[in-house]
Design an enzyme around this catalytic site. Structure first.
Site, PDB file in Angstrom:
ATOM      1  N   CYS A  32       0.841  -1.211   0.000  1.00 57.14           N
ATOM      2  CA  CYS A  32       0.000   0.000   0.000  1.00 57.14           C
ATOM      3  C   CYS A  32       0.871   1.254   0.000  1.00 57.14           C
ATOM      4  CB  CYS A  32      -0.920  -0.047   1.219  1.00 57.14           C
ATOM      5  SG  CYS A  32      -1.707   1.514   1.629  1.00 57.14           S
ATOM      6  N   CYS A  58       0.087   4.015   2.531  1.00 61.20           N
ATOM      7  CA  CYS A  58       0.491   3.605   3.890  1.00 61.20           C
ATOM      8  C   CYS A  58       1.973   3.897   4.103  1.00 61.20           C
ATOM      9  CB  CYS A  58       0.248   2.110   4.100  1.00 61.20           C
ATOM     10  SG  CYS A  58      -1.451   1.579   3.828  1.00 61.20           S
TER      11      CYS A  58
END
Lengths: 101, 302
Positions: free
Chosen positions: A29, A32
């Protein structure tokens, strides 16, 4: 940031004497990973809040339990209860506002 | 005062900063959230020249390091306005203001929302704008995709491999996206087309449990129980805060040619928020180079 699993979630998060900011994330991700340095910096600068990291690929039961269906997802816990969450890429200012609750 | 302020730390903005620094101009990049922009959501970039595989995150961190290494300054502030102040441009932000001789607006684009009640609250609780980001949470579940362009069709194809059932909801009969994608979807036994229909209500308690869709021809309403709704109804260029200074087209894109000039002298526009036929990483970085070069030329002629 402390990595939390299904096994340690209760002791580290639900029974923590400090508020806990849980960062649900995954290695694939990008947003993230973009937030990680900011979270680490704030974790070091904010001793009153415990910052923990939860890898949703390894800990799918925890993501299910807390209805996490999009990451990054920051969830603030106090006294074992979820009090606030923020989904998606979040600015430093908004993370500060979240943990100032 | 800086020579150049770049609004937006995505690929276009950071490339503009690199070119501005290489022309020895001082440059400040204003980024609202975190550098990278939309490309952060791309796990694997395969079409940018030099490397067959690079993640959007790696691309971003390397370009940011390149810009910082050349002396570009960054500030994490959200630009909320642009105006003339004496002999300079003033970019107003949520934390104050910054002055510059020239400004490059590289603000990019955001996902268009359906505009339904509860939509914001349900993001991450059933509503998503990125199938490749969130699809894994819906393995063996029922989901729907809304939209009729290639993004919607590709999202539906991606989700058809993961989910138990995929509804494709589109307000028209035909699709804007490629016919080959439509044909591939028609072959999937777990994909159901819901055409001439719009999503009219999100049904939820703590999380999304169903959507109501309204047939645009007769107004009849149907409830579809599902776990996830993937919204792919286009993007909105982030030009709203500058519309008093630059001209926008009907869809909100900044009107500027390949030279990235706007109608306002000293204000340039680069990347996905500009009118252009192809919005890709490579066209964003190309715009950044062009806008910075034109901004430097503008400053040299002051």
């Amino acid at each position: 940031m402390l990595a939390v699993t299904k096994e340690t979630f209760e002791s580290e998060v639900l029974k923590s004497d400090k508020p806990v900011l849980a960062d649900f994330n995954a290695g694939w991700c990008g947003p993230c990973k973009a937030m990680k340095p900011v979270l680490e910096e704030l974790a070091a600068a904010t001793p009153g809040v415990k910052f923990v990291s939860i890898d949703i690929d390894d800990q799918d039961e925890l993501s299910d339990d807390y209805d996490v269906a999009s990451i990054p997802c920051l969830v603030l816990f106090k006294g074992g209860e979820e009090v606030k969450r923020h989904v998606g890429l979040t600015s430093r200012d908004d993370i500060v506002a979240l943990i100032s609750e | 005062m800086h020579d150049i302020i770049v609004v937006g730390g995505g690929p276009a903005g950071m490339t503009a900063a690199i070119y501005a620094r290489r022309a020895s101009r001082s440059v400040l990049v204003l980024e609202a959230v975190a550098c990278g922009g939309q490309i952060l959501n791309t796990p694997d970039i395969e079409n940018y020249p030099i490397e067959a595989h690079v993640s959007g995150y790696d691309f971003t961190t390397r370009v940011e390091a390149q810009a910082r290494g050349l002396g570009a300054e960054f500030a994490f502030e959200k630009a909320v306005g642009l105006r003339r102040g004496g002999d300079a441009w003033v970019v107003e932000t949520n934390k104050g203001g910054h002055r510059a001789k020239a400004v490059i607006l590289a603000t990019g684009a955001a996902n268009r929302k359906l505009g339904l009640p509860d939509e914001d609250r349900l993001v991450g609780r059933g509503v998503s704008y990125c199938a490749t980001c969130d699809g894994n949470f819906y393995r063996n579940k029922t989901v729907a995709v809304v939209g009729g362009g290639n993004t919607a069709l590709e999202d539906a194809l991606y989700l058809a491999d993961l989910a138990e059932k995929v509804y494709l909801i589109h307000r028209r009969d035909g699709f804007r996206g490629e016919e080959t994608n439509v044909a591939r979807l028609r072959e999937r036994p777990n994909v159901e087309f819901v055409l001439n229909a719009t999503v009219s209500r999100l049904v939820a308690e703590k999380r999304l449990t169903a959507v109501e869709v309204t047939d645009v021809r007769d107004g009849s309403v149907r409830t579809i129980e599902l776990r996830g709704l993937f919204v792919a109804v286009g993007r909105i260029p982030e030009n709203q805060n500058f519309s008093s200074v630059i001209a926008l087209d009907a869809a909100g894109y900044a009107i500027a040619g390949e030279d990235c000039h706007t109608a306002a002298p000293g204000v340039f526009v680069a990347g996905d928020n500009r009118v252009k036929p192809l919005r890709q990483l490579v066209t964003a970085t190309a715009d950044g180079a062009m806008a910075a070069t034109e901004a430097v030329k503008f400053i040299n002629e002051l």
